[in-house]
Design an enzyme around this catalytic site. Structure first.
Site, PDB file in Angstrom:
ATOM      1  N   HIS A 189       1.003  -1.342   0.334  1.00  0.00           N
ATOM      2  CA  HIS A 189       0.079  -0.249  -0.435  1.00  0.00           C
ATOM      3  C   HIS A 189       1.084   1.313   0.120  1.00  0.00           C
ATOM      4  CE1 HIS A 189      -3.207  -2.539   0.496  1.00  0.00           C
ATOM      5  NE2 HIS A 189      -3.070  -2.756   1.915  1.00  0.00           N
ATOM      6  N   HIS A 219      -5.523 -46.242 -29.521  1.00  0.00           N
ATOM      7  CA  HIS A 219      -6.501 -46.187 -30.402  1.00  0.00           C
ATOM      8  C   HIS A 219      -7.208 -48.388 -30.052  1.00  0.00           C
ATOM      9  CE1 HIS A 219      -5.115 -42.946 -33.005  1.00  0.00           C
ATOM     10  NE2 HIS A 219      -4.030 -43.431 -33.060  1.00  0.00           N
TER      11      HIS A 219
END
Length: 1104
Positions: free
Chosen positions: A216, A590
């Site tokens: 800040h 696959h």
């Protein structure tokens, strides 16, 4: 690397008419293979073979050249350069200050005591490289702060308690102690020490456990517990000393780090990202600059990113969504060389100020995601956190992650809530023009809100978080397991020496892993053939029997069966390792339940998934990611009805014409029955898909769904035929790209991830790619990744198409462009407290909600009829009053203004009272962010005034003594708001009054030019864009331009002309760019009076 080809011999390939794959081939190994297996060797090749080799050489040239070019800049011998070690700064000296007048002040030494106890208990201190805190020099602090301000802070060492308290009261939410300056310098120096260590290659990353916090603190202003801005100083220090060009600052503290933002909001070399509680400006620091609409100014436009949370209770899923959809994509395009984190832990569940519901495990996830940037050069600097337990556990979790420990699995991941989605969508909308990676597909998502019956309703109302879980980290024999067996070389094609699925694939990968020293860093696991029972979990008994029979077949029979079952199913599901890589062949994804397909016989990944579920004893949630360039049709079919397995495939589809062809790989496939939504296909419809496209899919689709699914195990069908240089895939994914994809997946499932080799037919590509992935598994930071281009439009279309299909099943995909519908509500009050004036005699009276008047000095209410507003001619030291709408909380007071204070003005003050109907959405001046308009008294004057202030004045009431602590970050929104009605102008609305002090004089008043003979026209539009909203007139040349929240043309005018003073046509305030403050002086009254006459048709009241 001695050769960019597959071997020293010429690369050969061909395309089979009966198979979509085309192989590279090593002739020397083929010869040995032929001898070994007894194949007939010809003394000279046949004509057909010669023609075939010629065709292969021609076909390989383009792919090989592409690989050569792509790998030229890649350093493939990094084993000696891999950094290790996490730095830690934890110095007891940083606890030698506290609030002298409030023992309950939240920023206290007990914060660090709790952290230390936790780290020692978990043995983390001994695992880190410890560094001593060092003192930041003035020259280093001056990289961000003014010398005058630093000198003022230095004098606090010699002040008594009364003087410290008076000075502290001139700032917002701070206290001062004689040791505050020393500790703040040590805190900044601690981060600088880590910057030197990280950028000097002493350590990989680090954490500074320091106080006071810093994010800040502004150029010349203490704010919110902060004296010096540690991460801002560190960023500038890295740029100056280490020649770093690009720094990313991430601020996840629950409060917006306005000081850091203001330091860099015009600088494109620092990307600032903040994610914080905002609540439409009702949460501290109450700045419009904290909203998503503030994105930087001038050359810095697009380099400030704010994600504002507009409700409490935000969870891990909300924070992770902001990182995935916004921060990570932008950061990859920005390419930071250092990442600094303002690491506040006040967003954690249980924190009294944040009121959020993030968990330590969630912050570990955020830390892990950031570790993939800047080559792992990451430094965390402690900011807030005021619940001692959650603070200690949050720091511990982040430090575990920096040390390479796996992220704990999230207890309740879910998906981002609607409020988070709205905030994120608005931020994306604001930033899209500045970042190519954020561009959405032209085929935008339908704004279809989805049918109620097809969408799981989101829980409404406040969410009650469970108790914080006790986190544990596994103790493992080794981090990464490695599976390889030379027996897998026994599977080869007996009648086609050029088949792409060749034994050399696994051999070359292993050789490369050994060359780089990676194999030695892994635990080699024994292999075994899969049992019939294991195979039968995914394949039919008839099919398994048929394949087993091939072991006794003759060559002619094998040709007829087109199979040689020599592969091994290997498992890494052992407790002694965290993750693993299986260098296996043949591939498997696959393979169907009862049929071989595409080089695949048994579906290795599918069998591994079922085996994992079997040994776990329950339906383990498993994520299968298939990045092979071909769609894993077999895996998809095996699990398409099973919601315990999420299958995600990214593959070339080419509208159904790419192997395995058909519509099984289409994005419209989503599973069946109970598994609907658990099959996800990203179907690329063309070649050249590369890193940018895969990462876009990861950020926008794969990871959001994965985190929502929250898997307990991740399996990757790791085909590398989408790699650059592969002759089959035609894609361009780099080894670095695969490393990043792997790293991002490692945050899931407590780090339990297994890569199982599938395809990939360029031996160099697969070797380097698997090596890069193995590095990530071992915990090495992913290498720097330069994205040569943004995602392809066709790739974005594919991703968008899949998102559109799956949005009804996954709430994490519903981040879209929306309007900010959570605008300020007039029924909700904005929290504002007024601190007591420095001394009696400058009391300010304001109307309270009950119609009475609050006396800021006494705290007592008086009748509204007795209101008197002081004017400059009535009191020399009075506080200016500014009228604000709720959505303008910081506008007239400027971004840096401390709105919770009433500060004594040095000179005359100006009363600005603008009815809401006459104000625009933006009242902030078009200048660079102000460094604290309410504290514009120079530090030197503050120092001088300390001797003249009455330290023995009447004691403050207990209520006033409590203001400092409560005015600090995180005020509760139910506190009273000071308001006053404007009668007819207010139209029923009430307007809040706040204190802002204009400068009574500034050195730039000489720049005010003579008023034009034609006078002023307050309705004049901006000369650049023609807008009528929030225009300002330059008081030197009298040109009119719009403010910073419109198009910032006045800011641009100042940058070009250097003219310092401008007058607002909205509220007639005067702003000085060079002083960064409002100014009220006699020299401005003529032009203000003329503008007031033009605007309201009457003379300005109280002019003098």
């Amino acid at each position: 690397m001695t050769s960019t080809g597959q071997d020293s011999t010429t690369t050969r390939q061909r395309r089979s008419r009966h198979n979509p794959h085309s192989p590279p081939h090593d002739s020397s190994v083929t010869s040995k293979r032929g001898v070994k297996k007894g194949a007939l060797l010809h003394s000279s090749p046949s004509l057909a073979e010669v023609k075939k080799k010629g065709r292969m050489k021609k076909l390989s040239q383009a792919a090989e050249q592409d690989l050569i070019v792509g790998l030229q800049g890649l350093d493939l011998n990094l084993e000696a350069k891999t950094l290790s070690g996490t730095g830690l700064v934890f110095d007891e000296q940083l606890n030698e200050f506290h609030c002298l007048w409030d023992d309950s002040f939240p920023e206290c030494p007990e914060r660090l005591h709790a952290i230390k106890e936790q780290l020692i208990q978990e043995g983390l201190v001994d695992r880190c490289v410890s560094f001593q805190a060092r003192f930041a020099e003035k020259e280093e602090l001056m990289l961000v702060h003014s010398l005058e301000y630093i000198d003022l802070m230095e004098t606090t060492q010699y002040m008594n308690e009364g003087e410290l308290r008076i000075l502290a009261d001139t700032y917002d939410s701070v206290y001062l102690h004689p040791n505050s300056y020393t500790c703040a310098c040590l805190a900044s120096g601690s981060v600088l020490r880590l910057v030197d260590a990280v950028l000097g290659n002493e350590i990989r990353n680090g954490m500074a456990i320091i106080r006071p916090p810093g994010h800040h603190a502004q150029h010349s202003l203490m704010d919110g517990y902060c004296m010096f801005n540690h991460v801002a100083v560190a960023a500038r220090y890295a740029q100056k000393k280490h020649a770093i060009q690009r720094v990313l600052i991430v601020d996840w503290d629950v409060h917006h780090g306005q000081g850091t933002q203001f330091a860099f909001d015009q600088d494109p070399s620092v990307l600032y990202f903040s994610i914080h509680r905002y609540e439409q400006g009702r949460f501290w620091p109450h700045l419009k600059a904290s909203n998503w609409s503030t994105i930087g100014f001038g050359r810095g436009q697009g380099y400030t990113i704010n994600v504002p949370w507009n409700q409490v209770g935000m969870r891990d899923a909300d924070y992770i969504a902001a990182f995935l959809h916004l921060l990570l994509p932008v950061a990859l395009e920005f390419q930071p060389q250092l990442v600094l984190v303002a690491a506040g832990f006040d967003a954690l569940q249980g924190d009294p100020k944040g009121e959020m519901a993030a968990t330590p495990a969630g912050l570990a996830q955020l830390t892990h995601l950031l570790m993939g940037l800047a080559g792992g050069k990451l430094i965390l600097s402690l900011e807030g956190g005021y619940n001692f337990r959650s603070l200690a556990e949050g720091v511990s979790a982040s430090l575990h992650t920096l040390l390479g420990d796996p992220c704990p699995i999230l207890e309740s991941p879910g998906a981002p809530c609607r409020s988070a989605q709205a905030s994120l969508s608005c931020a994306l909308e604001a930033l899209e023009p500045f970042w190519e990676v954020l561009v959405r597909s032209a085929e935008t998502l339908e704004e279809d809100f989805l049918e109620e019956e097809n969408v799981e309703k989101e829980e409404e109302g406040p969410w009650q978080p469970p108790a914080l879980p006790i986190l544990t980290w596994p103790v493992l024999q080794a981090r990464t397991g490695l599976v390889y067996d030379q027996r897998m070389m026994g599977h080869y094609n007996l009648w086609d020496n050029y088949h792409p699925e060749m034994p050399q694939r696994v051999f070359r990968i292993m050789r490369r892993l050994e060359e780089l020293g990676l194999a030695g860093r892994c635990l080699t696991l024994p292999t075994r053939p899969a049992t019939d029972a294991e195979l039968l979990t995914c394949h039919s008994a008839e099919y398994v029997g048929r394949l087993r029979a091939t072991a006794k077949m003759k060559t002619r029979e094998l040709h007829r069966e087109a199979v040689r079952a020599g592969g091994l199913i290997c498992f890494l599901l052992l407790p002694q390792v965290l993750n693993g890589a299986a260098v296996v062949r043949p591939p498997g994804h696959h393979a169907e339940r009862d049929a071989a397909c595409g080089f695949c016989f048994f579906n290795s990944v599918a069998v591994a998934a079922r085996h994992a579920q079997a040994i776990s004893g329950h339906a383990l949630r498993i994520l299968i990611v298939d990045w092979d360039v071909h769609h894993g049709n077999g895996t998809q079919h095996i699990f398409e009805e099973d919601p315990s397995v999420l299958y995600i495939s990214l593959h070339r589809y080419d509208h159904g014409t790419f192997f395995p062809m058909g519509d099984e790989g289409a994005s419209s496939q989503m599973g069946r029955a109970a598994g609907t939504g658990f099959t996800v296909n990203v179907a690329w419809n063309g070649p050249r898909v590369g890193d940018a496209d895969y990462l876009a899919a990861w950020h926008r689709l794969v990871l959001p769904i994965a985190y929502e699914f929250n898997p307990e195990l991740v399996l990757v069908s790791a085909g590398f035929d989408a790699a650059r240089g592969d002759p089959l895939g035609g894609c361009q994914v780099s080894p670095e790209g695969y490393a990043h994809l792997t790293h991002l997946l490692m945050g899931l499932a407590n780090g339990r991830i297994i890569l199982i080799l599938e395809g990939g037919y360029n031996l160099t590509s697969i070797s380097e790619s698997m090596a890069a992935c193995t590095r990530s598994l071992l915990g090495d930071p992913p290498p720097l990744l330069t994205l040569a281009r943004p995602p392809l439009s066709g790739a974005l279309a594919s991703i968008t198409e899949t998102i559109q299909v799956h949005r009804r099943y996954w709430r994490s995909l519903r981040v879209m462009k929306v309007e900010d519908k959570e605008g300020p509500s007039s029924s909700k009050s904005i929290t504002r407290k007024v601190t007591p004036p420095a001394h009696r005699g400058s009391a300010v009276r304001m109307t309270a909600p009950d119609g009475n008047i609050l006396d800021a000095d006494t705290g007592k209410a008086t009748s509204a009829s007795s209101v008197e507003v002081s004017t400059p001619d009535q009191a020399k030291s009075e506080t200016a009053v500014v009228a604000l709408n709720q959505d303008q909380a910081s506008d007239a007071a400027t971004e840096g203004a401390t709105l919770d204070q009433t500060i004594e003005a040095v000179g005359g003050a100006e009363v600005i009272q603008t009815p809401p109907a006459l104000r625009t959405d933006s009242q902030t001046p078009p200048a660079s962010s102000v460094q604290g308009a309410t504290a514009q008294i120079s530090p030197s004057k503050l120092t001088e005034s300390l001797g003249t202030l009455d330290l023995n004045s009447e004691a403050q009431s207990p209520e006033e003594e409590r203001l400092l602590g409560e005015a600090a970050e995180g005020q509760h929104r139910d506190h009273s708001m000071l308001i006053q009605s404007f009668g007819d102008h207010a139209v029923g609305d009430q307007v809040a009054f706040y204190a802002v002090t204009p400068l009574p004089w500034c050195p730039h008043l000489v720049a005010v030019g003579p008023i034009p003979e034609s006078g002023l026209d307050v309705t004049q539009p901006c000369q650049d864009c023609g807008t009528l909203r929030e225009n300002w007139v330059c008081l030197s040349c009298y040109q009119v331009y719009c403010g910073r929240y419109v198009s910032a043309h006045m800011l641009q005018h100042h940058g070009v002309s250097g003219h310092p003073l401008v007058l607002s046509y909205v509220d007639l305030s005067t702003w000085c760019y060079d002083c960064e403050a409002y100014v009220h002086h006699q020299a401005l009254l003529d032009v203000k009076s003329l503008a007031h006459q033009n605007k309201f048709g009457e003379d300005m009241p109280h002019s003098h």
